[in-house]
Design an enzyme around this catalytic site. Structure first.
Site, short mmCIF file in Angstrom:
data_model
loop_
_atom_site.label_atom_id
_atom_site.label_comp_id
_atom_site.label_asym_id
_atom_site.label_seq_id
_atom_site.Cartn_x
_atom_site.Cartn_y
_atom_site.Cartn_z
N HIS A 56 0.26 -28.69 -15.14
CA HIS A 56 -0.17 -28.03 -13.89
C HIS A 56 0.23 -28.89 -12.68
O HIS A 56 -0.51 -28.97 -11.70
CB HIS A 56 -1.69 -27.81 -13.86
N ASN A 128 -7.27 -20.01 -16.08
CA ASN A 128 -5.87 -19.59 -16.08
C ASN A 128 -5.80 -18.09 -15.79
O ASN A 128 -6.83 -17.41 -15.77
CB ASN A 128 -5.25 -19.83 -17.45
C1 HEM Z 1 -8.45 -29.35 -24.58
C2 HEM Z 1 -7.49 -28.72 -23.94
C3 HEM Z 1 -7.02 -29.16 -22.57
C4 HEM Z 1 -6.73 -30.40 -22.13
C5 HEM Z 1 -6.80 -31.71 -22.91
C6 HEM Z 1 -6.33 -30.28 -20.75
C7 HEM Z 1 -5.96 -31.32 -19.93
C8 HEM Z 1 -5.63 -31.22 -18.61
C9 HEM Z 1 -5.29 -32.33 -17.75
C10 HEM Z 1 -5.24 -33.79 -18.19
C11 HEM Z 1 -5.02 -31.83 -16.53
C12 HEM Z 1 -4.64 -32.63 -15.29
C13 HEM Z 1 -5.93 -32.97 -14.57
C14 HEM Z 1 -5.71 -33.78 -13.32
O1 HEM Z 1 -4.89 -34.72 -13.32
O2 HEM Z 1 -6.41 -33.49 -12.32
C15 HEM Z 1 -5.21 -30.40 -16.58
C16 HEM Z 1 -5.07 -29.54 -15.53
C17 HEM Z 1 -5.43 -28.23 -15.58
N1 HEM Z 1 -5.88 -27.52 -16.68
FE1 HEM Z 1 -6.13 -28.22 -18.51
N2 HEM Z 1 -6.37 -28.97 -20.38
C18 HEM Z 1 -6.80 -28.24 -21.48
C19 HEM Z 1 -6.97 -26.88 -21.56
C20 HEM Z 1 -6.98 -26.03 -20.49
C21 HEM Z 1 -7.43 -24.66 -20.52
C22 HEM Z 1 -7.95 -23.94 -21.76
C23 HEM Z 1 -7.32 -24.20 -19.25
C24 HEM Z 1 -7.69 -22.86 -18.72
C25 HEM Z 1 -8.76 -22.21 -19.15
C26 HEM Z 1 -6.81 -25.28 -18.42
C27 HEM Z 1 -6.58 -25.20 -17.07
C28 HEM Z 1 -6.13 -26.23 -16.29
C29 HEM Z 1 -5.85 -26.10 -14.88
C30 HEM Z 1 -5.99 -24.85 -14.04
C31 HEM Z 1 -5.41 -27.35 -14.45
C32 HEM Z 1 -4.95 -27.71 -13.05
C33 HEM Z 1 -6.15 -28.09 -12.21
C34 HEM Z 1 -5.72 -28.36 -10.79
O3 HEM Z 1 -5.23 -27.42 -10.15
O4 HEM Z 1 -5.87 -29.50 -10.33
N3 HEM Z 1 -6.61 -26.37 -19.20
N4 HEM Z 1 -5.57 -30.05 -17.87
#
Ligand code: HEM
Length: 507
Positions: A56, A128
């Protein structure tokens, strides 16, 4: 701006005499160490990049409000849900696989993270634009990221890695179908729905719990791009979705989404025909109808991209009284990973960055010190708890209801659960698609999987066949694999299928 505020100073506020010509020993001589303004400028410049989000990385943000139009207080006591309440929020939209400089109009899911600045603290919904996710165990997540990002040898994105990983894990099937469908490239962020995806919980002022899913439905209508349209957009504008969002908000055409919840009682969850806490499964609307909650409007652009969008930090761990988690093991993993990533990406005091601060609740957390602590560090307030000064004691009144759990500790594979069906949701989606949507799905998939070896195409064809024989037959034709062989392979268990399709040279 007054004349005084237009004058250049260094970081300590002292006037700077010269900003274009370095201080040199003679007109053609070397630069002096004494040009301290130059040293400060270069040293700052060298440190201006922070790590991009692990996924992302490419995103755009905006502020807005959530206004509650319906009464759901029988489900949740959260102040944000009191009828008529208007709560300021900040949203960040993103693509997932592309790095910070990637183009917007890529075939990918879109992240949608919302921070609600409620009177009880910040509530983050990090979702999402799809109702389910590829995976359901946190162990698989770092691997998904490596499979969809760059190949270690070539440094390039690789369809082979991507589809190899997806097809070895049949739980990805519904999400893969969604990403390959017409919805895989939204025309803009304004033209898509978004979802919390996980099962969360709500509890009311009697501490009664229900399970819930969050939905936001676009009021601008769904609009998508074909592969050809997207290629044309990317060729002339890599920031197409960010530009669209910014310009609509700047011109006063504020995008809106209707917020809904689906609710499942604890009793219904016990009797549901599949695991209601499995993020790869949907709750059909017919069985669990959408309940209107309110309307979200985006109406203000950020003043500064880096300060507000790049430094924004969202985590599913940030909930408020009346909203809680669930036994979804994927959600449980996320409760750890976001704060951990942000402490690395932004530093331990990242919640003091203005966009991340609680705006309408006092923060009294006893956290002290650390790099970039810039808020007075709680001054002379006691640094320990309990204390005799009456400071900041815990608030047992907001404890969520107890949850009954049972079973032995073990690394359970959901595929061993007899109720598990990885293909039901994808098959149902196929069956409700109109003919033109089916055609697009087949075409997009065939194009996308084209560079992959045959064994991977067979695996995918078998999954499509298991979802719906027509889906299987049509994708086999489009991928040019033998449909009779697909039908034979479909008789195998998942492990047997994976073993039978390991051979990269399979014809
Ligand atoms: C266990 C599974 C997941 C892991 C380990 C994970 C991990 C991460 C990490 C490390 C980031 C970066 C965070 C940052 O640096 O601020 C991120 C961003 C993000 N994740 Fe996940 N994620 C997972 C599943 C999901 C799922 C299921 C969704 C949606 C339902 C999701 C939606 C997002 C979104 C929208 C961002 C961007 C947030 C922003 O705009 O700053 N992720 N994720």
């Amino acid at each position: 701006m007054d004349k005084e505020s237009m004058k250049l100073t260094n970081e300590a506020g002292a006037p700077v005499a010269e900003n274009e010509n370095s201080l040199t020993a003679g007109p053609r001589g070397p630069v002096m160490m004494q040009d301290v303004w130059l040293l400060e400028k270069l040293a700052h410049f060298d440190r201006e990049v922070i790590p991009e989000r692990r996924m992302h990385a490419k995103g755009w943000g905006a502020y807005g409000d959530l206004t509650i139009t319906n009464d759901i207080t029988k489900y949740s006591k959260a102040a944000v849900f009191k009828p008529g309440t208007k709560t300021e929020c900040f949203i960040r939209f993103s693509t997932v696989a592309g790095e910070r400089g990637a183009a917007d109009a890529e075939r990918d899911i879109r992240g949608v993270a919302v921070k609600f600045y409620t009177t009880e603290g910040n509530w983050d919904l990090v979702g999402n634009n799809t109702p389910t996710f590829f995976l359901r165990d946190v162990h698989n997540f770092p691997d998904l990221n490596r499979a969809v990002k760059r190949d270690p040898q070539t440094g390039m994105r690789s369809a082979q890695n991507n589809w190899d990983f997806w097809t070895l894990l049949p739980e990805t099937f519904h999400q893969t179908t969604v990403v390959m469908s017409d919805r895989g490239i939204p025309a803009s962020f304004r033209n898509m729905h978004f979802y919390g995806e996980h099962t969360f919980s709500l509890y009311n002022d009697k501490n009664e719990r229900v399970w819930c899913k969050f939905h936001f439905r676009t009021e601008q209508g769904i609009k998508n791009l074909t592969d050809e349209e997207a290629a044309e957009v990317v060729a002339r504008d890599r920031e197409s979705n960010g530009r669209d969002l910014y310009e609509h908000i700047a011109s006063g055409d504020f995008p809106k989404w209707k917020m809904y919840i689906q609710v499942m009682t604890e009793e219904q969850a016990k009797n549901h025909y599949e695991n209601p806490f499995d993020i790869t499964k949907i709750w059909p609307h017919k069985e669990y109808p959408l309940i209107e909650v309110g309307e979200l409007e985006l109406n203000r652009n950020p003043e500064n991209y880096y300060a507000e969008v790049e430094q924004a930090a969202f985590t599913p761990a940030h909930v408020v009284p009346g909203i809680g988690f669930s036994p979804d093991k994927f959600l449980q993993g996320r409760l750890f990973v976001y704060g951990d990533a942000q402490r690395y990406r932004l530093g331990i005091n990242y919640n003091q960055i203005p966009v991340n601060q609680a705006k309408h609740a006092r923060v009294h957390d006893y956290h002290r010190d650390g790099a970039m602590r810039v808020d007075g560090n709680y001054g002379s307030e006691p640094a320990y708890s309990p204390n005799s000064m009456g400071d900041w004691s815990s608030q047992p009144g907001v404890m969520e209801p107890p949850l009954d759990l049972s079973g032995a500790m073990y690394a359970y594979d959901p595929k061993d659960d007899p109720t598990d069906d990885c293909f039901r949701a994808g098959g149902n989606l196929w069956r409700i698609m109109t003919e033109d949507k089916k055609e697009l799905l087949i075409k997009n998939t065939a194009n996308n999987i084209k560079p992959c070896t045959k064994n991977i195409k067979y695996r995918h064809a078998v999954h499509c066949f298991k979802a719906d024989p027509e889906y299987g037959e049509r994708i086999s034709g489009a991928m040019e694999v033998d449909f009779d062989k697909v039908k034979e392979l479909a008789k195998l268990t998942n492990n047997e299928l994976n073993a039978a399709t390991m051979d990269m040279k399979m014809e």
